[in-house]
Design an enzyme around this catalytic site. Structure first.
Site: not given
Length: 288
Positions: A133-135
């Site tokens: 999951i992206s920052q």
């Protein structure tokens, strides 16, 4: 922020306290867990399916009901999300609607209980299948760039390549009228459906397929976001942008940059480089 954060149509108590897959309680404050990965990536692209076309909605409101969690738990969750959003704003994201959407979506509900305590740090986290999951910053930054269009930020229909756990689609649902999202890994497609189903978000359409082909049956799109990096953006995606539409994607191999591509006319696009980034590679086909 000037825009008031919308609320998902869900009971945060029922979601925050739902039994996770391993039977442990999910608590973003007290769950010990794994360390965050340094990757700022999301997910690979997906296969073009041949499912029937879903008719477009006409500006259907997608508001979110106030949470009914115990007040103390609700205040803790709200405070953590506010702190995360404030940090994203300090990093340079100024779009109040994007910041409000980031504050409204409970990120910890999209990841494993063992990682819930790290849900609101500015780092990507593993979600399984060698994906992340992206920052928070990169999610907000890409959406902000996509919204900065010639149509005063209005997004009628957007496409996400790489659904992953569904978090970015949930954020997009608060800034766009319709969200289509493609995932090439079957297990992640099912995970996203499981995560989003209790939230009853009416304006998200999830597809399992090859994202490099886009979703021509739902095109054109006012905005397209890629959550995986290729050496170049697939032509099929460029052609599915509406004139005036914006595509935001990581491009490159070892050295990657975030690139903005705008469709100027039927046969003309212009691109600009935004900043360095790091994503997982964009791949064709599907994984069952």
């Amino acid at each position: 922020m000037t825009d008031k954060a919308k609320r998902f149509p869900l009971s945060l108590s029922s979601l925050s306290e739902k039994a996770p897959r391993n039977g442990a309680r999910s608590d973003p404050q007290h769950v010990a867990g794994k360390t965050a990965t340094p990757q700022t990536a999301t997910l690979n692209a997906s296969r073009h399916g041949k499912a029937p076309v879903v008719p477009r909605q006409q500006d259907v409101p997608h508001k979110i009901a106030a949470p009914t969690a115990p007040r103390s738990a609700s205040l803790v969750s709200d405070a953590i999300r506010k702190a995360m959003t404030a940090r994203v704003a300090k990093q340079g994201v100024t779009d109040s609607k994007v910041l409000a959407a980031m504050e409204a979506v409970p990120r910890h509900l999209f990841m494993e209980p063992a990682l819930a305590s790290q849900a609101y740090i500015d780092a990507s986290l593993p979600i399984g299948y060698h994906q992340t999951i992206s920052q928070p910053y990169i999610v907000a930054r890409m959406i902000e760039v996509m919204r900065n269009n010639s149509n005063a930020g209005v997004l009628n229909c957007v496409l996400e390549i790489g659904t992953g756990c569904g978090y970015q689609a949930a954020v997009l649902s608060l800034v766009a009228k319709e969200v289509y999202s493609i995932e090439r890994i079957k297990g992640l497609h099912e995970l996203a459906k499981s995560n989003l189903r209790p939230m009853r978000v009416a304006n998200i359409r999830l597809h399992y397929g090859d994202g490099m082909l886009g979703l021509p049956q739902a095109a054109p799109f006012d905005g397209i976001i890629l959550a995986a990096a290729g050496l170049e953006v697939p032509q099929a995606l460029l052609e599915q942008l509406t004139i005036g539409g914006r595509l935001v994607a990581p491009v490159g191999d070892r050295h990657q940059v975030l690139q903005l591509i705008e469709r100027v006319s039927k046969f003309e696009w212009k691109s600009s480089t935004l900043e360095d980034c790091h994503f997982v590679p964009l791949r064709p086909g599907t994984v069952t």
